[in-house]
Design a protein around this motif. Sequence first.
Motif, short mmCIF file in Angstrom:
data_model
loop_
_atom_site.label_atom_id
_atom_site.label_comp_id
_atom_site.label_asym_id
_atom_site.label_seq_id
_atom_site.Cartn_x
_atom_site.Cartn_y
_atom_site.Cartn_z
N ARG A 163 0.83 -1.21 0.00
CA ARG A 163 0.00 0.00 0.00
C ARG A 163 0.86 1.27 0.00
N ARG A 167 0.43 -0.63 -15.09
CA ARG A 167 1.26 0.35 -14.39
C ARG A 167 2.61 -0.28 -14.06
N HIS A 218 1.50 5.32 -7.38
CA HIS A 218 0.19 5.24 -8.05
C HIS A 218 -0.90 5.51 -7.03
N PRO A 219 -0.95 6.73 -6.50
CA PRO A 219 -1.85 7.03 -5.38
C PRO A 219 -3.32 6.82 -5.68
N ASP A 220 -3.72 6.88 -6.94
CA ASP A 220 -5.13 6.68 -7.26
C ASP A 220 -5.58 5.24 -7.01
N LEU A 221 -4.62 4.32 -6.84
CA LEU A 221 -4.96 2.92 -6.58
C LEU A 221 -4.76 2.52 -5.12
N ARG A 278 0.87 4.26 -2.74
CA ARG A 278 0.71 5.68 -2.36
C ARG A 278 1.82 6.54 -2.96
N ASP A 287 -6.06 3.12 -2.18
CA ASP A 287 -7.13 2.86 -1.21
C ASP A 287 -8.00 1.67 -1.58
N ARG A 288 -7.64 0.97 -2.62
CA ARG A 288 -8.42 -0.23 -2.99
C ARG A 288 -8.19 -1.35 -1.99
#
Length: 304
Positions: A14, A85, A21-24, A18, A26-27
Amino acid sequence: MSVTDTEITAELVRDLLRDQHPDLADRPLELGARGWDNQLWRLGDDLAVRLPWATDSADLLVRTEFAWLPSLAPRLPLPVPVPCRLGEPSERFPRPWIVTTWVPGTPADRAPVTRGAESADTLAAFLTALHQPAPEGAPVGRGRGGPLADVAGPFAEQLAKATELGLIDEPDAVRAVWEDAVTAPEWTGPALWLHADLHPANVLTTGGALHGVVDFGDLCAGDPASDLSAVWNLLPDGVLVRFHDAYRPAVDAATLRRARGWALARALVGILVGDAGDHGRPGGKPTWGPPGHAALRRLLATPR
């Protein structure tokens, strides 16, 4: 072989997301599998994070997948993990890593193919689509895709070890199959795209049928015999002819002989890893033994 010094945890994965690739980040995240070269962490419903952890060569394998698989995947008739990615080495984790699409299913070493005829057609369609001429600059295989004689030394050592441990009943019959394969004429056609690592742990099943193919780190160009060995290693009894009727172009006699040799080598590795904990895996991978023995039985029963 060397295991990475960095312990791979959900918190680390995680943090890496962060950072890069911060858009991923919180998955939902959970461990999917600890493979031979990489760990796989499921990321939400449709993605996965793949990180090298157990071999030095895994770094190159990750970059190979990222560079080549996105352009190959659209023509393949089975789901494959498409890289989307790239994660670069950092202070947190000193190795490259990738985010790919998630492919559902259960590895065939734990859930073998039982729907043989359907899966023979599926595997033939997959390999027909994959086995196309590779462009200049395509990766070269790590001992796969080239002449079978290149792996004769390791094969002899593995056969001797399996014989010494009593893991095979007919070593002379195994040697006869190998000698026939290694003396077959070499591939003279164009270098074709190969998966190059089609063993049961890298193929997924659903309901007994072939459903997906994973781990393209060994993707390379060369002799299709390496991949065509999968008919013995993956499929149940009685579908050899059906597979070859469906695969195009038709397999010539020399390629079939070489494919038997590659299948034999892969079966022997499965037996050693599964039954003897070989190749630096304490305790081995017990699920690799049964498909290795089944493939060996099929190979010795197939007329040459």
